[in-house]
Design a protein around this motif. Structure first.
Motif, PDB file in Angstrom:
ATOM      1  N   ALA A 157       0.841  -1.205   0.000  1.00  0.00           N
ATOM      2  CA  ALA A 157       0.000   0.000   0.000  1.00  0.00           C
ATOM      3  C   ALA A 157       0.876   1.256   0.000  1.00  0.00           C
ATOM      4  CB  ALA A 157      -0.925  -0.010   1.214  1.00  0.00           C
ATOM      5  N   VAL A 158       1.952   1.233   0.784  1.00  0.00           N
ATOM      6  CA  VAL A 158       2.857   2.384   0.856  1.00  0.00           C
ATOM      7  C   VAL A 158       3.549   2.609  -0.499  1.00  0.00           C
ATOM      8  CG1 VAL A 158       5.059   3.141   1.866  1.00  0.00           C
ATOM      9  CG2 VAL A 158       3.211   2.316   3.349  1.00  0.00           C
ATOM     10  N   ILE A 159       4.022   1.527  -1.109  1.00  0.00           N
ATOM     11  CA  ILE A 159       4.697   1.668  -2.404  1.00  0.00           C
ATOM     12  C   ILE A 159       3.723   2.183  -3.459  1.00  0.00           C
ATOM     13  CG2 ILE A 159       5.787   0.359  -4.278  1.00  0.00           C
ATOM     14  CD1 ILE A 159       7.140  -1.362  -2.124  1.00  0.00           C
ATOM     15  N   ARG A 160       2.474   1.734  -3.402  1.00  0.00           N
ATOM     16  CA  ARG A 160       1.486   2.247  -4.359  1.00  0.00           C
ATOM     17  C   ARG A 160       1.327   3.765  -4.201  1.00  0.00           C
ATOM     18  NH1 ARG A 160      -2.700   1.740  -7.688  1.00  0.00           N
ATOM     19  NH2 ARG A 160      -4.605   2.910  -7.240  1.00  0.00           N
ATOM     20  N   ASP A 164      12.455  -5.083  -4.129  1.00  0.00           N
ATOM     21  CA  ASP A 164      12.515  -4.877  -5.578  1.00  0.00           C
ATOM     22  C   ASP A 164      11.376  -3.987  -6.079  1.00  0.00           C
ATOM     23  OD1 ASP A 164      14.672  -6.525  -5.386  1.00  0.00           O
ATOM     24  OD2 ASP A 164      13.766  -8.229  -6.428  1.00  0.00           O
ATOM     25  N   GLU A 165      10.212  -4.140  -5.471  1.00  0.00           N
ATOM     26  CA  GLU A 165       9.069  -3.306  -5.866  1.00  0.00           C
ATOM     27  C   GLU A 165       9.343  -1.833  -5.557  1.00  0.00           C
ATOM     28  OE1 GLU A 165       9.007  -6.156  -4.413  1.00  0.00           O
ATOM     29  OE2 GLU A 165       7.411  -7.423  -5.199  1.00  0.00           O
ATOM     30  N   ALA A 166       9.969  -1.577  -4.419  1.00  0.00           N
ATOM     31  CA  ALA A 166      10.310  -0.196  -4.065  1.00  0.00           C
ATOM     32  C   ALA A 166      11.320   0.372  -5.062  1.00  0.00           C
ATOM     33  CB  ALA A 166      10.865  -0.135  -2.639  1.00  0.00           C
ATOM     34  N   CYS A 167      12.331  -0.428  -5.407  1.00  0.00           N
ATOM     35  CA  CYS A 167      13.363   0.042  -6.333  1.00  0.00           C
ATOM     36  C   CYS A 167      12.785   0.321  -7.718  1.00  0.00           C
ATOM     37  CB  CYS A 167      14.491  -0.987  -6.435  1.00  0.00           C
ATOM     38  SG  CYS A 167      15.560  -1.007  -4.981  1.00  0.00           S
ATOM     39  N   ARG A 168      11.753  -0.422  -8.077  1.00  0.00           N
ATOM     40  CA  ARG A 168      11.142  -0.206  -9.395  1.00  0.00           C
ATOM     41  C   ARG A 168      10.595   1.241  -9.511  1.00  0.00           C
ATOM     42  NH1 ARG A 168       7.671  -4.790  -9.534  1.00  0.00           N
ATOM     43  NH2 ARG A 168       9.603  -5.977  -9.622  1.00  0.00           N
ATOM     44  N   VAL A 169       9.998   1.720  -8.441  1.00  0.00           N
ATOM     45  CA  VAL A 169       9.472   3.095  -8.460  1.00  0.00           C
ATOM     46  C   VAL A 169      10.623   4.096  -8.504  1.00  0.00           C
ATOM     47  CG1 VAL A 169       8.101   4.810  -7.193  1.00  0.00           C
ATOM     48  CG2 VAL A 169       7.384   2.402  -7.224  1.00  0.00           C
ATOM     49  N   PHE A 170      11.690   3.836  -7.741  1.00  0.00           N
ATOM     50  CA  PHE A 170      12.842   4.747  -7.748  1.00  0.00           C
ATOM     51  C   PHE A 170      13.477   4.796  -9.139  1.00  0.00           C
ATOM     52  CE2 PHE A 170      13.383   3.472  -3.059  1.00  0.00           C
ATOM     53  CZ  PHE A 170      12.514   4.459  -2.652  1.00  0.00           C
ATOM     54  N   ARG A 171      13.538   3.632  -9.783  1.00  0.00           N
ATOM     55  CA  ARG A 171      14.143   3.585 -11.119  1.00  0.00           C
ATOM     56  C   ARG A 171      13.302   4.396 -12.111  1.00  0.00           C
ATOM     57  NH1 ARG A 171      14.831  -1.512 -11.259  1.00  0.00           N
ATOM     58  NH2 ARG A 171      16.935  -1.455 -10.420  1.00  0.00           N
ATOM     59  N   THR A 226       2.528  15.067  -7.673  1.00  0.00           N
ATOM     60  CA  THR A 226       2.100  15.719  -6.429  1.00  0.00           C
ATOM     61  C   THR A 226       3.161  15.611  -5.336  1.00  0.00           C
ATOM     62  OG1 THR A 226       0.871  13.671  -5.910  1.00  0.00           O
ATOM     63  CG2 THR A 226      -0.376  15.525  -6.819  1.00  0.00           C
ATOM     64  N   GLY A 227       4.395  15.213  -5.723  1.00  0.00           N
ATOM     65  CA  GLY A 227       5.484  15.140  -4.757  1.00  0.00           C
ATOM     66  C   GLY A 227       6.495  14.093  -5.175  1.00  0.00           C
ATOM     67  N   GLY A 228       7.507  13.892  -4.339  1.00  0.00           N
ATOM     68  CA  GLY A 228       8.564  12.924  -4.629  1.00  0.00           C
ATOM     69  C   GLY A 228       8.077  11.485  -4.492  1.00  0.00           C
ATOM     70  N   PRO A 229       8.917  10.517  -4.888  1.00  0.00           N
ATOM     71  CA  PRO A 229       8.503   9.116  -4.930  1.00  0.00           C
ATOM     72  C   PRO A 229       8.610   8.423  -3.570  1.00  0.00           C
ATOM     73  CG  PRO A 229      10.742   9.285  -5.716  1.00  0.00           C
ATOM     74  CD  PRO A 229      10.310  10.696  -5.373  1.00  0.00           C
ATOM     75  N   PHE A 230       8.020   9.042  -2.554  1.00  0.00           N
ATOM     76  CA  PHE A 230       8.151   8.514  -1.197  1.00  0.00           C
ATOM     77  C   PHE A 230       6.806   8.537  -0.491  1.00  0.00           C
ATOM     78  CE2 PHE A 230      12.134  10.654  -2.334  1.00  0.00           C
ATOM     79  CZ  PHE A 230      12.980   9.555  -2.326  1.00  0.00           C
ATOM     80  N   GLN A 239       3.521   1.284  14.318  1.00  0.00           N
ATOM     81  CA  GLN A 239       4.558   0.903  13.366  1.00  0.00           C
ATOM     82  C   GLN A 239       4.565   1.879  12.195  1.00  0.00           C
ATOM     83  OE1 GLN A 239       3.818  -2.687  10.785  1.00  0.00           O
ATOM     84  NE2 GLN A 239       5.589  -3.436  11.940  1.00  0.00           N
ATOM     85  N   LEU A 240       5.767   2.279  11.800  1.00  0.00           N
ATOM     86  CA  LEU A 240       5.925   3.125  10.616  1.00  0.00           C
ATOM     87  C   LEU A 240       6.493   2.276   9.480  1.00  0.00           C
ATOM     88  CD1 LEU A 240       5.766   6.096   9.525  1.00  0.00           C
ATOM     89  CD2 LEU A 240       8.208   6.257  10.057  1.00  0.00           C
ATOM     90  N   VAL A 241       5.810   2.268   8.361  1.00  0.00           N
ATOM     91  CA  VAL A 241       6.235   1.499   7.189  1.00  0.00           C
ATOM     92  C   VAL A 241       6.629   2.503   6.102  1.00  0.00           C
ATOM     93  CG1 VAL A 241       5.523  -0.206   5.459  1.00  0.00           C
ATOM     94  CG2 VAL A 241       4.641  -0.356   7.805  1.00  0.00           C
ATOM     95  N   VAL A 242       7.877   2.414   5.620  1.00  0.00           N
ATOM     96  CA  VAL A 242       8.393   3.401   4.666  1.00  0.00           C
ATOM     97  C   VAL A 242       9.020   2.688   3.468  1.00  0.00           C
ATOM     98  CG1 VAL A 242       9.695   5.561   4.465  1.00  0.00           C
ATOM     99  CG2 VAL A 242       9.116   4.683   6.728  1.00  0.00           C
ATOM    100  N   ASN A 243       8.964   3.306   2.305  1.00  0.00           N
ATOM    101  CA  ASN A 243       9.494   2.641   1.110  1.00  0.00           C
ATOM    102  C   ASN A 243      11.013   2.778   0.964  1.00  0.00           C
ATOM    103  OD1 ASN A 243       9.067   5.394   0.371  1.00  0.00           O
ATOM    104  ND2 ASN A 243       8.950   4.864  -1.790  1.00  0.00           N
ATOM    105  N   TRP A 244      11.719   3.249   2.008  1.00  0.00           N
ATOM    106  CA  TRP A 244      13.175   3.095   2.115  1.00  0.00           C
ATOM    107  C   TRP A 244      13.599   3.561   3.491  1.00  0.00           C
ATOM    108  CZ3 TRP A 244      15.107  -0.035  -1.237  1.00  0.00           C
ATOM    109  CH2 TRP A 244      16.502  -0.226  -1.297  1.00  0.00           C
ATOM    110  N   ARG A 245      14.880   3.402   3.804  1.00  0.00           N
ATOM    111  CA  ARG A 245      15.373   3.883   5.095  1.00  0.00           C
ATOM    112  C   ARG A 245      15.187   5.391   5.195  1.00  0.00           C
ATOM    113  NH1 ARG A 245      21.695   3.559   6.718  1.00  0.00           N
ATOM    114  NH2 ARG A 245      21.801   5.156   5.109  1.00  0.00           N
ATOM    115  N   PRO A 246      14.702   5.874   6.342  1.00  0.00           N
ATOM    116  CA  PRO A 246      14.530   7.310   6.506  1.00  0.00           C
ATOM    117  C   PRO A 246      15.840   8.072   6.320  1.00  0.00           C
ATOM    118  CG  PRO A 246      13.368   6.131   8.232  1.00  0.00           C
ATOM    119  CD  PRO A 246      14.179   5.100   7.481  1.00  0.00           C
ATOM    120  N   CYS A 247      15.739   9.295   5.818  1.00  0.00           N
ATOM    121  CA  CYS A 247      16.894  10.171   5.633  1.00  0.00           C
ATOM    122  C   CYS A 247      17.381  10.682   6.989  1.00  0.00           C
ATOM    123  CB  CYS A 247      16.520  11.353   4.735  1.00  0.00           C
ATOM    124  SG  CYS A 247      15.534  12.616   5.567  1.00  0.00           S
TER     125      CYS A 247
END
Ligand SMILES: [Zn+2]
Length: 194
Positions: free
Chosen positions: A31-34, A169-176, A44-48, A104-112
């Protein structure tokens, strides 16, 4: 004097389509990656994106997305948006305060660098990420800033579990896809090192 941060128009309808509970980590991350993909695709913003859930039941509190450019606010990262929305919704500044279920916080990569601090201050008990390696910066060009070398152990020491590599891999697909587009990489100082 006031600061207002808003979610994009499409977000409420997308939230309404989700079940009230997402039992597995994979469902929560999907859901988060979507949301991260929609945010980038709809400009409407960055890919996060990030979601706050009740850890043990999977009850969805809220999913937020990056809003740096639309709200002209460099701290409107997905984690800050989402934690703030959850705290406003629940009426608490500490998601781990008295009587609260574990959040719980679910994020599509490690927080900055900034969001790592926001995680520490938020009161969440569990951090779930799609990955923590250099892939994000390599694929997108964002500078995530200096992270504490023992970032995971420092969270563990404070009662925050860290779970990695959920739908990596699904997260990386959006970043790519973001990196391959002509979308703006909104680094501070335009990424200058001097
Ligand atoms: Zn951040």
């Amino acid at each position: 004097m006031q600061v207002t941060l808003t979610m994009p128009d499409w977000a409420s309808a997308e939230m309404a389509q989700l079940p009230t509970h997402l039992p597995t980590l994979e469902e929560r991350m999907a859901a988060v990656i979507r949301f991260s993909q929609l945010n980038f695709e709809r400009n409407t913003g960055g890919p996060f994106a990030a979601g706050v859930f009740e850890r043990d039941t999977g009850k969805l509190v809220v999913i937020g997305v990056n809003r740096v450019m639309p709200t002209t606010c460099s701290s409107a990262h997905a984690e800050v948006m989402t934690l703030s929305l959850a705290q406003q919704k629940l009426g608490v500044y500490d998601l781990g305060g008295p009587g609260m279920p574990a959040h719980q916080l679910v994020v599509n990569w490690r927080p900055c660098a900034m969001c790592y601090g926001a995680v520490h201050w938020s009161g969440i008990r569990s951090l779930v990420i799609a990955g923590s390696g250099p892939e994000l910066e390599e694929l997108t060009g964002f500078d995530e800033g200096p992270i504490h070398p023992d970032w995971k152990a420092e969270l563990n020491k404070r009662g925050v579990e860290v779970i990695e590599n959920v739908l990596h891999d699904e997260a990386c697909r959006v970043f790519r896809a973001f990196g391959d587009s002509d979308a703006v990489v909104y680094n501070g100082r335009q990424g200058a090192s001097t």
